[in-house]
Motif scaffolding. Structure first.
Motif, PDB file in Angstrom:
ATOM      1  N   UNK A 193      19.593   2.407   7.254  1.00 57.57           N
ATOM      2  CA  UNK A 193      20.213   3.099   6.140  1.00 57.57           C
ATOM      3  C   UNK A 193      19.281   3.228   4.962  1.00 57.57           C
ATOM      4  N   UNK A 194      19.733   3.969   3.953  1.00 49.44           N
ATOM      5  CA  UNK A 194      18.932   4.215   2.760  1.00 49.44           C
ATOM      6  C   UNK A 194      19.222   3.214   1.644  1.00 49.44           C
ATOM      7  N   UNK A 221       7.524   0.012  -5.707  1.00 51.66           N
ATOM      8  CA  UNK A 221       8.221   1.266  -5.955  1.00 51.66           C
ATOM      9  C   UNK A 221       9.635   1.310  -5.412  1.00 51.66           C
ATOM     10  N   UNK A 222      10.261   0.161  -5.272  1.00 53.17           N
ATOM     11  CA  UNK A 222      11.638   0.096  -4.766  1.00 53.17           C
ATOM     12  C   UNK A 222      12.605   0.170  -5.942  1.00 53.17           C
ATOM     13  N   UNK A 250      13.756  -0.941   7.451  1.00 51.67           N
ATOM     14  CA  UNK A 250      12.765  -0.839   8.522  1.00 51.67           C
ATOM     15  C   UNK A 250      11.352  -0.587   7.999  1.00 51.67           C
ATOM     16  N   UNK A 251      11.209  -0.244   6.728  1.00 55.30           N
ATOM     17  CA  UNK A 251       9.885   0.044   6.176  1.00 55.30           C
ATOM     18  C   UNK A 251       9.123  -1.247   5.872  1.00 55.30           C
ATOM     19  N   UNK A 254       9.420  -2.647   2.321  1.00 51.24           N
ATOM     20  CA  UNK A 254      10.697  -3.324   2.072  1.00 51.24           C
ATOM     21  C   UNK A 254      10.682  -4.723   2.650  1.00 51.24           C
ATOM     22  N   UNK A 255      10.164  -4.855   3.868  1.00 48.99           N
ATOM     23  CA  UNK A 255      10.077  -6.173   4.489  1.00 48.99           C
ATOM     24  C   UNK A 255       9.185  -7.105   3.676  1.00 48.99           C
ATOM     25  N   UNK A 256       8.081  -6.564   3.159  1.00 49.26           N
ATOM     26  CA  UNK A 256       7.186  -7.379   2.339  1.00 49.26           C
ATOM     27  C   UNK A 256       7.876  -7.847   1.066  1.00 49.26           C
ATOM     28  N   UNK A 257       8.641  -6.943   0.448  1.00 52.26           N
ATOM     29  CA  UNK A 257       9.355  -7.300  -0.780  1.00 52.26           C
ATOM     30  C   UNK A 257      10.379  -8.397  -0.518  1.00 52.26           C
ATOM     31  N   UNK A 258      11.106  -8.288   0.577  1.00 55.35           N
ATOM     32  CA  UNK A 258      12.117  -9.296   0.900  1.00 55.35           C
ATOM     33  C   UNK A 258      11.477 -10.634   1.249  1.00 55.35           C
ATOM     34  N   UNK A 259      10.348 -10.581   1.925  1.00 51.13           N
ATOM     35  CA  UNK A 259       9.625 -11.826   2.230  1.00 51.13           C
ATOM     36  C   UNK A 259       9.174 -12.515   0.941  1.00 51.13           C
TER      37      UNK A 259
END
Length: 288
Positions: A193-194, A221-222, A250-251, A254-259
């Motif tokens: 999703x977006x 840039x999130x 999935x980007x 985004x995964x890096x930011x959450x980590x």
């Protein structure tokens, strides 16, 4: 396949209207029928889905006038297993319903606290002396009208029609563009999703405790579309932070930011990656 959908009841609530609209969307887009299951509170609605009593639950999360629905956020934090599948936005129009012959006869107004707040300006102008009494839902408020002609309730025109009660004024919400966002939730994983909703607690209330999580998003840039704090219900000054992000889970960024967020938080909960359902406001789905 028939999908069971939990919602705040009884019949006639705005949550039921959202569930009906989503049932219509399921029928038109996935060729699935639906059965609606009413529950007496938002917490019980969410628990029904968390415990597998229903396939889905639909709950209000944010209103354009009154902001976030605290019960939804607090309960969602407590129920670790639920995931947001989709979101939908519906226009909300409130009516004053009463067996009184005129407004001057009304001494009390029953409704859900959100509805009372969304009509605060109207009530102050036309019913300044009336006692405002909270109820579990807008439809539950109607139960007081048959036995007391000085009582009134704020609910939808649809609710008035369902229970054959007179409408004295409509619409009475303070803004004509009043709308509410609902979450569609279930036990299924949600990674497509977006939009992403999450919440976290911080290790300690110290300077910079919130800045670092914000920077982890900003430098990639999130966009952060909503931020809200809620009491953690442990001690004064101890808070949970709820974020809505415009991002794809999935980007890589985004995964890096959450980590990175995990390193700055004590507990981090991802509530789901989801889409916004469009075109539901005009639906007319009937059960049975």
């Amino acid at each position: 396949m028939t999908i069971s959908i939990a919602h705040l009841g009884p019949a006639g609530t705005n949550a039921e209207s959202a569930a009906l609209a989503y049932a219509n969307w399921l029928q038109e887009n996935q060729q699935k029928s639906a059965i609606l299951c009413a529950y007496p509170s938002i917490a019980q609605t969410l628990k029904a889905a968390a415990q597998g009593e229903t396939h889905l639950a639909i709950v209000p999360v944010e209103n354009s006038i009154e902001g976030s629905v605290a019960m939804t956020l607090d309960t969602f934090w407590q129920l670790d297993r639920l995931q947001i599948q989709q979101a939908l936005v519906l226009p909300i129009a409130h009516a004053l319903i009463s067996c009184a012959s005129e407004l001057t006869k009304i001494k009390s107004v029953y409704s859900h606290p959100q509805a009372l707040a969304q009509c605060q300006g109207w009530l102050e102008k036309f019913l300044p002396l009336a006692q405002l009494i909270p109820a579990n839902s807008t439809t539950e408020a109607l139960e007081h009208l048959s036995s007391d002609e000085t009582a009134s309730a704020i609910a939808s025109e649809r609710a008035a029609e369902l229970y054959n009660l007179p409408v004295l004024a409509h619409p009475i919400n303070d803004r004509p563009d009043n709308c509410t966002r609902f979450w569609v939730v279930s036990l299924q994983p949600s990674v497509t999703g977006k939009y992403i909703s999450l919440a976290f607690s911080v290790p300690a209330n110290v300077p910079g405790a919130l800045v670092k999580p914000l920077q982890a998003l900003a430098k990639r840039g999130i966009n952060l579309s909503r931020i809200e704090s809620r009491p953690a219900k442990k001690s004064l000054g101890d808070y949970l932070f709820f974020f809505d992000l415009e991002a794809d889970l999935r980007e890589v960024s985004t995964q890096e930011a959450l980590d990175e967020l995990k390193g700055y938080t004590q507990i981090l909960k991802i509530f789901g990656s989801y889409t916004l359902v469009s075109g539901v406001a005009e639906s007319r789905y009937e059960i049975g």
